[in-house]
Design an enzyme around this catalytic site. Sequence first.
Site, PDB file in Angstrom:
ATOM      1  N   SER A 275       0.949  -1.089   0.206  1.00  0.00           N
ATOM      2  CA  SER A 275       0.133   0.034   0.051  1.00  0.00           C
ATOM      3  C   SER A 275       0.812   1.212  -0.015  1.00  0.00           C
ATOM      4  CB  SER A 275      -1.016   0.050   1.236  1.00  0.00           C
ATOM      5  OG  SER A 275      -0.507   0.393   2.368  1.00  0.00           O
TER       6      SER A 275
ATOM      7  N   LYS B 107       1.038   4.828   6.837  1.00  0.00           N
ATOM      8  CA  LYS B 107       0.190   5.749   5.684  1.00  0.00           C
ATOM      9  C   LYS B 107       1.082   7.267   5.702  1.00  0.00           C
ATOM     10  CE  LYS B 107      -2.394   2.091   5.246  1.00  0.00           C
ATOM     11  NZ  LYS B 107      -2.505   1.402   4.256  1.00  0.00           N
TER      12      LYS B 107
END
Lengths: 180, 164
Positions: free
Chosen positions: A55, A97
Site C-alpha cells: 500500500s 500511511k
Amino acid sequence: MSALESDQTDMAPLWRRILIGRNPRITLLRAALIGLICWTTFRHVLLPVRISGISMEPTLRNGSVNLINWLPYWWREPRRGEIVAIRTTGTSVMYLKRIIALPNETVEIRAGRVFINGEPLAESYVKNPDPWEMPPRRLGPDEYLVFGDNRSMPMELHVAGVVKRDRIVGKAIWHGKPTP
Amino acid sequence: MKKWHKHLVLLVALLVGAMVLRALIPSDERRVHVLLAQMARDINEQTRGGMLSDLAAANRVADYFGPEFEIRINATGAPELDISDRSELIQMLLSARKSRRGVKVAILDPQTVAISKTNAVVEATGKAEVSGETDVFVSELRFTLVKIDRRWRIRRVETIRTFE
C-alpha cells in the site's frame, strides 16, 4: 585495587583481555548499560518495523525495513506529507500511511485528485492513481486523513481513511527515494 | 548478612512469590488473554492431515465458543466471515485446513475493555498471513466472552474499524 591485583589482571592472557577486558566487572557493567540503552532506544524511541504489503509502494517497498521515531509527536502535531505509524490495539502491528489532510480541513477527491479546502494537493509520490471519488468531508478537531501512496487499486480495497490523533504513534525515518 | 542484603533478599523473595502466585492463580483478565492466545495456537496447529485429526482440531477450536455465538469479521481485502452456528464454524475450519495454502493466525496486543465475574470484553489485533501472498490481513477485533461452568467462552467476535 591493590598493586598485586593490578599486576595479576595485567598478566591475564591476551585473548581474555580482548574478550572481557582488564576488569570483568567493568566490562559486565558496560555491557549491561549498552543493553539497557539499546532496549530503551529500540523499544521506546526508534521502533524497527518490517513493511508487509504494497500500500505504500513505490515509496516504501514490501519487505523493506524502517524505523519509527516516537519522539517528534511528543512536542508537535503530525504534518501533511509525513509518513506515520498508526497503532492498532497495540504496536505489534501498525499501519504506515501518509498524512493527506489535517484536523478541521475539508477534503474531497475527484477522479483520483485530492482537494484540501478546495485547492488541489500536489502529490508527486502517487503514480497511476485509480479514479477515486470522495464527497467533501470536514475533519474533526483531532482527525487526520491518511492514505497509502499506492492508489492504483479501487478505493474500497485500500486500507486507509480517517484516524484519530491518539492512534498516530510515530513518524517513519526513511521516506524512500525522492521522486523526480 | 548485612541489613540491606536481608532487605534485598526479602524483596526478591516477595517478587518471586508474587510471580509464582500469579502463574498458579491467574486473574480472570489473564485467563481471557491466555485463552485467545491458545485459540490462535490451536487454529495454527498442524495435524497429520487425516480427516479425523482435522475434525478433532476443528472441534477443539469450536470449543472456545459458547453454545450461542456469532462471528462477524469484515476486514478490507479479506473474505467476510459471518458465522453463528457450530457446525458452520467446524466446516469453515475444515475447509481452511484442506486448502493447500497455509494460513497463520495471530491474536496480538489484547486489551481488556471491561471485565466482571461473568462477562468480559477484550479488543485485540487479528493478523492472518496466507503463505505465498504479499499482503497480511489485519483487523482489530472485539471479543465478548461469557463465563460458563467456570470457563470463559467466546460469545461474539466483531470487527472494529481502525479507519473511518
